[in-house]
Design a protein around this motif. Structure first.
Motif, short mmCIF file in Angstrom:
data_model
loop_
_atom_site.label_atom_id
_atom_site.label_comp_id
_atom_site.label_asym_id
_atom_site.label_seq_id
_atom_site.Cartn_x
_atom_site.Cartn_y
_atom_site.Cartn_z
N PRO A 31 -0.35 8.38 4.30
CA PRO A 31 1.09 8.84 4.24
C PRO A 31 1.33 7.52 5.23
O PRO A 31 2.96 7.19 5.16
CB PRO A 31 0.32 10.04 5.75
N ASP A 32 0.46 6.82 6.17
CA ASP A 32 1.26 5.93 7.16
C ASP A 32 1.86 4.87 6.49
O ASP A 32 3.02 3.67 6.51
CB ASP A 32 -0.07 4.89 8.13
N GLU A 33 0.54 4.54 5.20
CA GLU A 33 1.74 3.10 4.05
C GLU A 33 2.74 3.42 3.42
O GLU A 33 3.49 2.47 3.05
CB GLU A 33 0.06 3.10 3.30
N LEU A 34 3.25 4.92 2.66
CA LEU A 34 4.04 5.40 2.42
C LEU A 34 5.36 5.91 3.56
O LEU A 34 6.16 5.25 2.70
CB LEU A 34 3.60 6.73 2.15
N LEU A 35 4.51 5.90 4.56
CA LEU A 35 6.07 5.50 5.50
C LEU A 35 6.15 4.44 6.43
O LEU A 35 8.12 4.56 5.88
CB LEU A 35 5.77 6.26 6.63
N ALA A 36 5.51 3.54 6.06
CA ALA A 36 5.60 1.98 6.06
C ALA A 36 6.75 1.57 4.95
O ALA A 36 7.33 0.81 4.78
CB ALA A 36 4.67 0.89 6.25
N PHE A 37 6.54 2.07 3.32
CA PHE A 37 6.78 1.41 2.25
C PHE A 37 8.97 2.05 1.98
O PHE A 37 9.01 1.32 2.39
CB PHE A 37 6.48 1.92 1.33
N VAL A 38 8.48 3.34 2.39
CA VAL A 38 9.89 4.22 3.07
C VAL A 38 10.78 3.01 3.93
O VAL A 38 11.89 3.52 3.79
CB VAL A 38 10.09 5.35 2.75
N ALA A 39 10.23 3.42 5.04
CA ALA A 39 11.03 2.65 6.09
C ALA A 39 11.19 1.04 5.69
O ALA A 39 12.68 1.02 6.13
CB ALA A 39 10.18 2.80 7.26
N ALA A 40 10.39 0.30 5.61
CA ALA A 40 10.97 -0.85 4.64
C ALA A 40 12.00 -0.85 3.66
O ALA A 40 12.60 -2.36 3.31
CB ALA A 40 9.80 -2.01 4.37
N ASN A 41 12.36 -0.06 3.14
CA ASN A 41 13.07 0.32 2.04
C ASN A 41 14.32 0.97 2.09
O ASN A 41 14.08 1.78 1.25
CB ASN A 41 12.35 0.01 0.45
N ARG A 42 15.51 0.30 2.32
CA ARG A 42 15.99 1.27 2.68
C ARG A 42 17.00 1.97 1.77
O ARG A 42 17.80 3.07 2.05
CB ARG A 42 17.38 1.09 3.78
N ASP A 43 16.85 1.83 0.64
CA ASP A 43 17.73 1.85 -0.69
C ASP A 43 16.85 2.89 -0.77
O ASP A 43 17.68 4.16 -1.68
CB ASP A 43 17.92 1.25 -1.00
N ILE A 44 15.78 3.50 -0.73
CA ILE A 44 14.43 4.71 -1.99
C ILE A 44 15.60 5.63 -0.48
O ILE A 44 15.32 6.01 -0.22
CB ILE A 44 13.43 4.45 -0.88
N ARG A 45 15.43 6.50 -2.25
CA ARG A 45 16.23 8.11 -1.84
C ARG A 45 15.00 9.05 -2.26
O ARG A 45 14.96 10.03 -2.28
CB ARG A 45 17.51 8.59 -2.82
N ALA A 46 13.83 8.15 -3.31
CA ALA A 46 13.13 8.95 -3.94
C ALA A 46 11.65 7.82 -4.67
O ALA A 46 12.05 7.22 -5.01
CB ALA A 46 13.54 9.73 -5.58
N VAL A 47 10.74 8.41 -4.02
CA VAL A 47 9.08 7.33 -4.42
C VAL A 47 7.62 8.17 -4.60
O VAL A 47 7.81 9.94 -4.50
CB VAL A 47 8.84 6.76 -2.84
N SER A 48 7.41 8.23 -6.29
CA SER A 48 6.59 8.32 -6.88
C SER A 48 5.71 7.75 -6.26
O SER A 48 5.09 6.29 -6.22
CB SER A 48 6.65 8.60 -8.48
N SER A 49 4.52 8.70 -6.09
CA SER A 49 2.99 7.81 -5.99
C SER A 49 2.11 8.40 -6.58
O SER A 49 1.62 10.06 -6.29
CB SER A 49 2.78 7.00 -4.71
N HIS A 50 1.20 8.48 -7.83
CA HIS A 50 -0.31 8.30 -8.06
C HIS A 50 -0.83 8.49 -7.06
O HIS A 50 -2.03 9.42 -6.75
CB HIS A 50 -0.95 7.89 -9.43
N GLN A 51 -0.97 8.28 -6.24
CA GLN A 51 -2.07 7.68 -4.93
C GLN A 51 -2.02 8.44 -3.64
O GLN A 51 -3.11 7.88 -3.03
CB GLN A 51 -2.20 6.67 -4.99
N ALA A 52 -0.90 9.01 -3.65
CA ALA A 52 -0.14 9.44 -2.47
C ALA A 52 -0.58 10.47 -1.42
O ALA A 52 -1.15 11.07 -2.67
CB ALA A 52 1.31 9.36 -2.22
N ARG A 53 -1.37 10.40 -0.87
CA ARG A 53 -1.92 11.23 -0.14
C ARG A 53 -0.81 12.43 1.05
O ARG A 53 -0.55 12.09 1.56
CB ARG A 53 -3.87 11.22 0.44
N LEU A 54 -1.57 13.84 1.24
CA LEU A 54 -0.68 14.44 1.92
C LEU A 54 -2.07 14.22 3.34
O LEU A 54 -2.42 13.69 3.77
CB LEU A 54 -0.76 16.18 1.82
N PRO A 55 -1.42 14.55 4.70
CA PRO A 55 0.01 15.29 5.32
C PRO A 55 1.35 14.33 4.48
O PRO A 55 1.13 13.31 4.17
CB PRO A 55 -0.20 15.94 6.84
#
Length: 261
Positions: free
Chosen positions: A45-69
């Motif tokens: 989750p922290d890696e996913l958050l960092a990726f979204v925070a660094a890319n302000r244009d993102i409105r949707a992000v997909s990942s086979h490997q992202a984990r909850l929560p």
């Protein structure tokens, strides 16, 4: 406040079809993907958050490997999308998909699928050498506890954690109820994104996989025989329990979304 859809693309759970819908609604850099270095990697989750925070244009992000929560951040509201699937139907879909992959693939299940029939793949799945790709995969993935799918083995604690994670989600889909699931996602996303275009063509589906779930399961049982089919069920016992509980949860969450309209 920034709203971002996060598509938890569980392997062979209708994720390619959902990705095509997101591509149509969010063009270019608005829909991005994040994956680890290997087919068995995980994205925290922290890696996913960092990726979204660094890319302000993102409105949707997909990942086979992202984990909850779901990541938490005071400036971003993440709206999750994911589908669950009957474990044995998913097993057969994985087999057919892996048989179509390049022979040089680094995925451990590809050479197994390409070297034999469905029964051969089932025998590998229940062996000590198997990865978690068809062995309580959804429980392991959604619990978010184990981080190497090559040797992960589901525990009852993983099962309890996976159920807890699903109960925390505002909604999730069921592959066998795909259209009804899309209607639920539309209701979930409408306040932040308005009316999305949800027309779709099924992606990565084999012609021989069509028909009802009952028919597809009967085909698998016929291909494996009673003993091997029973062993496959036993090695997916937690996923089977999880799927049944998730179906009940799905209908409750669907009703709750309707009541919000």
């Amino acid at each position: 406040m920034r709203f971002v859809i996060v598509h938890y693309h569980l392997f062979k759970n209708a994720g390619s079809t959902l990705d095509s819908i997101l591509d149509r609604n969010f063009s270019g850099e608005q829909h991005r993907h994040i994956e680890g270095a290997h087919p068995w990697s995980t994205v925290t989750p922290d890696e996913l958050l960092a990726f979204v925070a660094a890319n302000r244009d993102i409105r949707a992000v997909s990942s086979h490997q992202a984990r909850l929560p779901i990541p938490h951040d005071p400036s971003i509201i993440f709206l999750p999308m994911l589908y669950l699937r009957h474990p044995i139907d998913r097993f057969a879909s994985v087999y057919e998909f892996e048989r179509r992959q390049a022979s040089e693939s680094t995925s451990p299940s590809v050479p197994v699928a390409q070297s034999g029939d469905l029964a051969h793949f089932a025998e590998w799945t229940i062996s000590a050498d198997a990865t978690a790709v068809c062995r309580n995969f959804q429980v392991i993935h959604l619990s978010g506890v184990q981080h190497d799918m090559r040797d992960a083995r589901a525990t009852h604690e993983d099962y309890d954690r996976a159920l807890e994670r699903m109960s925390e989600l505002p909604f999730f889909g069921i592959v066998e109820l795909f259209d009804e699931s899309l209607a639920g996602f539309q209701e979930l996303l409408r306040p932040a994104f308005g009316e999305l275009s949800l027309q779709f063509e099924i992606k990565n589906s084999s012609v021989q996989r069509r028909g009802s779930l009952v028919e597809r399961l009967a085909h698998v049982k016929g291909a494996l025989g009673d003993s091997l089919y029973r062993a496959l069920l036993e090695h997916n016992a937690l996923d089977m329990l999880f799927y049944r509980r998730a179906l009940e949860m799905f209908h409750a969450k669907r009703a709750a979304l309707r009541n919000l309209i």
